[in-house]
Design a protein around this motif. Structure first.
Motif, PDB file in Angstrom:
ATOM      1  N   ILE B 104      73.299  15.381  37.389  1.00  0.00           N
ATOM      2  CA  ILE B 104      73.157  14.119  38.110  1.00  0.00           C
ATOM      3  C   ILE B 104      73.790  14.232  39.494  1.00  0.00           C
ATOM      4  CG2 ILE B 104      73.824  11.679  38.109  1.00  0.00           C
ATOM      5  CD1 ILE B 104      73.606  11.785  35.066  1.00  0.00           C
ATOM      6  N   LEU B 105      74.947  14.872  39.539  1.00  0.00           N
ATOM      7  CA  LEU B 105      75.636  15.018  40.819  1.00  0.00           C
ATOM      8  C   LEU B 105      74.792  15.850  41.786  1.00  0.00           C
ATOM      9  CD1 LEU B 105      78.234  14.336  42.310  1.00  0.00           C
ATOM     10  CD2 LEU B 105      79.159  16.500  41.546  1.00  0.00           C
ATOM     11  N   SER B 106      74.227  16.961  41.302  1.00  0.00           N
ATOM     12  CA  SER B 106      73.398  17.776  42.191  1.00  0.00           C
ATOM     13  C   SER B 106      72.197  16.971  42.665  1.00  0.00           C
ATOM     14  CB  SER B 106      72.891  19.041  41.507  1.00  0.00           C
ATOM     15  OG  SER B 106      73.687  19.402  40.447  1.00  0.00           O
ATOM     16  N   LEU B 107      71.662  16.136  41.772  1.00  0.00           N
ATOM     17  CA  LEU B 107      70.514  15.312  42.148  1.00  0.00           C
ATOM     18  C   LEU B 107      70.900  14.352  43.266  1.00  0.00           C
ATOM     19  CD1 LEU B 107      67.560  14.762  41.306  1.00  0.00           C
ATOM     20  CD2 LEU B 107      68.433  12.821  40.013  1.00  0.00           C
ATOM     21  N   ILE B 108      72.077  13.707  43.132  1.00  0.00           N
ATOM     22  CA  ILE B 108      72.516  12.757  44.161  1.00  0.00           C
ATOM     23  C   ILE B 108      72.677  13.479  45.493  1.00  0.00           C
ATOM     24  CG2 ILE B 108      74.381  11.235  44.885  1.00  0.00           C
ATOM     25  CD1 ILE B 108      74.909  10.631  41.972  1.00  0.00           C
ATOM     26  N   ARG B 109      73.356  14.639  45.452  1.00  0.00           N
ATOM     27  CA  ARG B 109      73.556  15.393  46.682  1.00  0.00           C
ATOM     28  C   ARG B 109      72.237  15.805  47.323  1.00  0.00           C
ATOM     29  NH1 ARG B 109      78.844  16.439  47.075  1.00  0.00           N
ATOM     30  NH2 ARG B 109      79.737  16.708  45.023  1.00  0.00           N
ATOM     31  N   THR B 111      69.370  14.348  46.981  1.00  0.00           N
ATOM     32  CA  THR B 111      68.735  13.160  47.538  1.00  0.00           C
ATOM     33  C   THR B 111      69.311  12.824  48.898  1.00  0.00           C
ATOM     34  OG1 THR B 111      68.672  12.387  45.266  1.00  0.00           O
ATOM     35  CG2 THR B 111      68.074  10.810  46.963  1.00  0.00           C
ATOM     36  N   ILE B 112      70.630  12.922  49.019  1.00  0.00           N
ATOM     37  CA  ILE B 112      71.261  12.589  50.295  1.00  0.00           C
ATOM     38  C   ILE B 112      70.812  13.573  51.379  1.00  0.00           C
ATOM     39  CG2 ILE B 112      73.475  12.492  51.491  1.00  0.00           C
ATOM     40  CD1 ILE B 112      74.665  11.370  48.898  1.00  0.00           C
ATOM     41  N   GLU B 113      70.707  14.863  51.012  1.00  0.00           N
ATOM     42  CA  GLU B 113      70.209  15.859  51.966  1.00  0.00           C
ATOM     43  C   GLU B 113      68.807  15.493  52.439  1.00  0.00           C
ATOM     44  OE1 GLU B 113      71.775  18.502  53.311  1.00  0.00           O
ATOM     45  OE2 GLU B 113      73.549  17.736  52.271  1.00  0.00           O
ATOM     46  N   ILE B 114      67.962  15.133  51.461  1.00  0.00           N
ATOM     47  CA  ILE B 114      66.580  14.781  51.794  1.00  0.00           C
ATOM     48  C   ILE B 114      66.551  13.581  52.729  1.00  0.00           C
ATOM     49  CG2 ILE B 114      64.412  13.900  50.851  1.00  0.00           C
ATOM     50  CD1 ILE B 114      64.597  16.501  49.753  1.00  0.00           C
ATOM     51  N   LEU B 115      67.383  12.567  52.411  1.00  0.00           N
ATOM     52  CA  LEU B 115      67.406  11.348  53.219  1.00  0.00           C
ATOM     53  C   LEU B 115      67.665  11.668  54.678  1.00  0.00           C
ATOM     54  CD1 LEU B 115      69.364   8.701  51.121  1.00  0.00           C
ATOM     55  CD2 LEU B 115      66.973   8.646  51.802  1.00  0.00           C
ATOM     56  N   SER B 116      68.578  12.646  54.921  1.00  0.00           N
ATOM     57  CA  SER B 116      68.932  12.915  56.308  1.00  0.00           C
ATOM     58  C   SER B 116      67.822  13.668  57.028  1.00  0.00           C
ATOM     59  CB  SER B 116      70.250  13.689  56.385  1.00  0.00           C
ATOM     60  OG  SER B 116      70.101  14.923  55.741  1.00  0.00           O
ATOM     61  N   GLY B 117      66.819  14.168  56.285  1.00  0.00           N
ATOM     62  CA  GLY B 117      65.746  14.896  56.946  1.00  0.00           C
ATOM     63  C   GLY B 117      64.490  14.069  57.179  1.00  0.00           C
ATOM     64  N   ILE B 118      64.481  12.819  56.685  1.00  0.00           N
ATOM     65  CA  ILE B 118      63.272  11.996  56.814  1.00  0.00           C
ATOM     66  C   ILE B 118      63.130  11.500  58.256  1.00  0.00           C
ATOM     67  CG2 ILE B 118      62.225   9.812  56.104  1.00  0.00           C
ATOM     68  CD1 ILE B 118      63.410  10.199  53.379  1.00  0.00           C
ATOM     69  N   PRO B 119      61.938  11.602  58.845  1.00  0.00           N
ATOM     70  CA  PRO B 119      61.748  11.103  60.213  1.00  0.00           C
ATOM     71  C   PRO B 119      61.998   9.603  60.273  1.00  0.00           C
ATOM     72  CG  PRO B 119      59.849  12.378  59.484  1.00  0.00           C
ATOM     73  CD  PRO B 119      60.704  12.174  58.287  1.00  0.00           C
ATOM     74  N   PRO B 154      73.370   8.965  54.917  1.00  0.00           N
ATOM     75  CA  PRO B 154      73.817  10.348  54.667  1.00  0.00           C
ATOM     76  C   PRO B 154      75.012  10.750  55.533  1.00  0.00           C
ATOM     77  CG  PRO B 154      71.439  10.264  54.989  1.00  0.00           C
ATOM     78  CD  PRO B 154      71.965   8.913  55.340  1.00  0.00           C
ATOM     79  N   ILE B 155      75.027  10.304  56.792  1.00  0.00           N
ATOM     80  CA  ILE B 155      76.142  10.670  57.675  1.00  0.00           C
ATOM     81  C   ILE B 155      77.446  10.118  57.121  1.00  0.00           C
ATOM     82  CG2 ILE B 155      77.123  10.448  59.997  1.00  0.00           C
ATOM     83  CD1 ILE B 155      74.341  10.032  61.087  1.00  0.00           C
ATOM     84  N   VAL B 156      77.422   8.822  56.754  1.00  0.00           N
ATOM     85  CA  VAL B 156      78.655   8.178  56.277  1.00  0.00           C
ATOM     86  C   VAL B 156      79.127   8.834  54.980  1.00  0.00           C
ATOM     87  CG1 VAL B 156      79.673   6.027  55.465  1.00  0.00           C
ATOM     88  CG2 VAL B 156      78.095   5.994  57.390  1.00  0.00           C
TER      89      VAL B 156
END
Lengths: 250, 289
Positions: B104-109, B111-119, B154-156
């Protein structure tokens, strides 16, 4: 009188059997030293006594640790309450980045001591017990990080005794300090045993011989020999103990 | 010196060529950077004056000013921070202090990585559908603030988590050994120690939000009359500085000149430079502290 004892204690880190059937009992108002080469399990054993291993992953503990007549690993025991009564001082001095006063008042404040006068009293008493009061009484509001390493470690002792624990666990508490600070803390430990029971892990055999009443020798997870310090260092039964205390390995 | 000495210095042509090319490449990069900054300041700074900063675009007088955009930018940024800080810092505390290693933790991380890459225009689209339409906020400061909050999440989370993790682990041990619970430790030791990192996270987020345009075009809209009090204005549409630059090319607000977008760009760049400088100061504070 026995204050804390372990019965057939076994501890596994994953597949590693780190403590094997250790049964030891500690007397009230005595100083017991745990000695042995690196990796023998003495620090792990010390951390069993106040449930500090709880936070480590994949640790399994069987057997009993009886403190004040209860098994502290029983399911209905709150480890926080155990730790309040069994204080600990660590290898590296680790005062919090706040004032000297706030460091000592840290746990009492959490445990609902609110009145300023009562806190003042606890702080002074604890610092006196740690033989630090005279050195810091004029700068209690200064950052604890401004103290020297030896003073920081005595502050950590003051912080631990502020809760009036029954037992004080010292995990190589002088190994990061210079010889003079070390002697000060050894003196202090002698004083502390009047009020507390002290169990200390040390790498320094002279220290164990100088300071402790009883000594337990650990090797590869086994507690090989336990007895009066003079006996362990003078005339041990087990040949392995003999080899270790005479410096032939370690 | 003897010419046959084995220790004689020799010149390697390949080293010289590589070094020259590397210098040239660095020079070009610097030139482009300073060229852009210089060009924008050269074009924009002369157009900046008090009236420009303190009035609104007026159809009647055909005069131009960016006061509404400044106020909208402040409103949106502050609102977005109010929304994201509790969520972002709370999430970081969970990840750093409470979560257990695992799937679950890897999934959350992840997801956060993906979020920071979305245009950001995709965030804008989502904001338009979710906040503007589904939650019926309309084109509004509030919808824009929620969308920006998502963008900087993601930044915060990442910056706060990193600074929590860099707190001396022996503090946690010491607190634990005193029978003190996690919440008390977090409140009295971990958060104060992590504060420089959290401030850096806020500054980085503000920089990102101030410069955002695409996502806001779809959510907070393009109105540029002088806004009222935030208590009522949050549900109105309002253009930020970055959005207004875009509008200069599409609808030409009244009274603007060709220098107007450059002037706004110059102000944005000054703000970003200031924020970077603040981050640098805070960063130095972290190293010293």
């Amino acid at each position: 009188m026995t204050i804390i004892e372990t019965k057939n204690l076994n501890l596994h880190y994953g597949d590693n059997h780190a403590l094997i059937n250790v049964s030891l009992s500690f007397m009230k108002n005595e100083i017991t030293a745990l000695i042995g080469p690196s990796g023998c399990g003495k620090s792990t054993f010390l951390r069993v006594l106040n449930r500090m291993n709880d936070i480590i992953k994949d640790v399994r503990i069987d057997g009993e640790v009886i403190f004040d007549g209860v098994n502290i690993y029983a399911p209905d025991i709150d480890p926080m309450r155990i730790r309040k009564n069994i204080g600990m001082v660590f290898q590296k001095p680790n005062p919090f980045p706040m004032s000297i006063y706030d460091n000592v008042a840290y746990a009492p404040r959490y445990h609902k001591v609110k009145k300023r006068a009562v806190l003042d009293e606890i702080v002074e008493k604890s610092l006196r017990k740690a033989a630090l009061w005279e050195e810091v009484k004029d700068r209690l509001k200064k950052s604890a990080l401004s103290l020297s390493g030896g003073q920081q470690q005595r502050l950590c002792i003051a912080r631990a005794v502020a809760l009036e624990p029954e037992i004080l666990l010292l995990d190589e508490a002088t190994s990061a300090l210079d010889p003079i600070s070390t002697f000060k803390i050894e003196d202090l430990i002698q004083d502390l045993k009047k009020t507390y029971t002290v169990i200390m892990v040390t790498h320094n055999m002279q220290q164990a011989a100088r300071v402790s009443n009883k000594t337990a020798f650990f090797l590869l997870g086994d507690m090989l020999e336990f007895g009066d310090t003079e006996k362990i260092f003078g005339n041990p039964v087990n040949p392995k103990t003999q080899e270790y205390v005479s410096g032939r390995f370690g | 010196m003897n010419n046959d000495s084995p220790y004689k210095r020799t010149v390697h042509m390949d080293t010289v060529i590589i070094r020259t090319l590397a210098c040239l490449a660095a020079g070009i990069a610097l030139l482009i950077l300073f060229g852009i900054i210089g060009y924008i300041f050269f074009q924009g700074l002369p157009a900046i004056n008090w009236a420009f900063l303190s009035t609104e675009p007026s159809f009647l007088d055909q005069t131009y000013g960016i006061a509404p955009m400044i106020i909208n930018t402040v409103y949106i940024t502050v609102l977005a921070l109010l929304i994201i800080l509790p969520i972002g810092i709370g999430g970081a505390i969970y990840l750093s202090e409470y979560s257990k290693q695992g799937k679950i933790l890897s999934l959350i991380r992840f997801t956060i990585e993906i979020l920071s890459g979305i245009p950001s225009i995709v965030y804008g689209l989502f904001g338009a559908l979710f906040f503007v339409l589904f939650f019926n906020m309309g084109y509004s400061i509030l919808a824009g603030a929620f969308t920006l909050a998502l963008i900087v999440l993601p930044i915060v989370v990442r910056t706060t988590e990193e600074s929590l993790k860099s707190v001396d682990p022996t503090y946690r041990e010491a607190a634990l050994s005193m029978g003190v619970n996690k919440l008390y430790t977090i409140r009295t030791i971990l958060l104060p120690c992590a504060m420089p990192g959290i401030i850096a996270a806020i500054i980085l987020s503000v920089g990102r939000m101030v410069g955002e345009s695409a996502a806001l075009l779809c959510t907070s809209g393009t109105a540029y009359q002088l806004p009222g009090d935030i208590a009522t204005h949050y549900k109105n549409s309002g253009a930020t500085l970055a959005v207004q630059i875009y509008q200069c090319f599409t609808e030409r607000p009244p009274g603007m000149t060709d220098a107007t977008p450059f002037a706004i760009a110059a102000i944005l760049m000054l703000v970003v430079l200031l924020l970077n400088f603040l981050t640098y100061i805070v960063g130095k504070g972290i190293k010293r502290g």
